[in-house]
Design a protein around this motif. Sequence first.
Motif, short mmCIF file in Angstrom:
data_model
loop_
_atom_site.label_atom_id
_atom_site.label_comp_id
_atom_site.label_asym_id
_atom_site.label_seq_id
_atom_site.Cartn_x
_atom_site.Cartn_y
_atom_site.Cartn_z
N UNK A 1 0.84 -1.21 0.00
CA UNK A 1 0.00 0.00 0.00
C UNK A 1 0.87 1.25 0.00
N UNK A 2 2.03 1.18 0.62
CA UNK A 2 2.92 2.33 0.67
C UNK A 2 3.76 2.46 -0.60
N UNK A 3 4.16 1.35 -1.20
CA UNK A 3 5.08 1.38 -2.34
C UNK A 3 4.35 1.64 -3.66
N UNK A 4 3.22 1.00 -3.87
CA UNK A 4 2.53 1.10 -5.16
C UNK A 4 2.16 2.54 -5.56
N UNK A 5 1.59 3.34 -4.67
CA UNK A 5 1.29 4.72 -5.10
C UNK A 5 2.54 5.50 -5.49
N UNK A 6 3.65 5.25 -4.81
CA UNK A 6 4.88 5.93 -5.15
C UNK A 6 5.41 5.54 -6.51
N UNK A 7 5.12 4.33 -6.95
CA UNK A 7 5.56 3.88 -8.26
C UNK A 7 4.60 4.32 -9.37
N UNK A 8 3.32 4.35 -9.07
CA UNK A 8 2.31 4.60 -10.09
C UNK A 8 2.03 6.08 -10.30
N UNK A 9 2.04 6.88 -9.24
CA UNK A 9 1.68 8.29 -9.35
C UNK A 9 2.52 9.06 -10.36
N UNK A 10 3.85 8.91 -10.40
CA UNK A 10 4.60 9.64 -11.43
C UNK A 10 4.21 9.24 -12.86
N UNK A 11 3.81 7.97 -13.05
CA UNK A 11 3.42 7.53 -14.39
C UNK A 11 2.09 8.15 -14.81
N UNK A 12 1.29 8.55 -13.84
CA UNK A 12 0.00 9.18 -14.15
C UNK A 12 0.16 10.68 -14.33
N UNK A 13 0.90 11.31 -13.41
CA UNK A 13 1.02 12.76 -13.45
C UNK A 13 2.03 13.27 -14.48
N UNK A 14 3.10 12.52 -14.69
CA UNK A 14 4.15 12.95 -15.63
C UNK A 14 4.52 11.80 -16.57
N UNK A 15 3.60 11.37 -17.42
CA UNK A 15 3.88 10.20 -18.28
C UNK A 15 4.95 10.49 -19.32
N UNK A 16 5.84 9.52 -19.51
CA UNK A 16 6.90 9.70 -20.51
C UNK A 16 6.35 9.66 -21.92
N UNK A 17 5.19 9.05 -22.12
CA UNK A 17 4.59 8.99 -23.46
C UNK A 17 4.22 10.37 -23.96
N UNK A 18 3.99 11.31 -23.06
CA UNK A 18 3.63 12.67 -23.47
C UNK A 18 4.76 13.66 -23.18
N UNK A 19 5.94 13.15 -22.94
CA UNK A 19 7.06 14.04 -22.67
C UNK A 19 6.98 14.67 -21.29
N UNK A 20 6.29 14.04 -20.37
CA UNK A 20 6.17 14.55 -19.01
C UNK A 20 5.03 15.53 -18.82
#
Length: 110
Positions: free
Chosen positions: A48-67
């Motif tokens: 519960x503590x690790x997953x949000x830290x891994x997933x949140x950057x992929x949602x807020x700053x996705x590399x597919x859109x250049x961040x």
Amino acid sequence: MTLSTAEIWLVILGLGAGSYLLRLSFLGIVGSRELPEWLLRHLRYTAVAVMPGMITPMILFPTATGGQFDIVRMGAAIATIAISLWTRNATLTIFGGAAALFALHFLLAA
């Protein structure tokens, strides 16, 4: 900064040794002993503590859109959270979130 081949291998071997020693500390040394209840209770919250830290950057700053912020990914994340709260089923949450991502991508990005 460029690293030589020897330096790269040194980093790889160092990270491998560190990973091995970290796993050994739990599996080799503590693995055969009974852990106290308070420690087991805290270990339940690791995912519960690790997953949000891994997933949140992929949602807020996705590399597919250049961040850049992407409404498709944010919408899929909100839909996934809603499905999770509604069904309490991990499988439905995963497939529902993927379906929401593809549907929003098809509807908004086309």
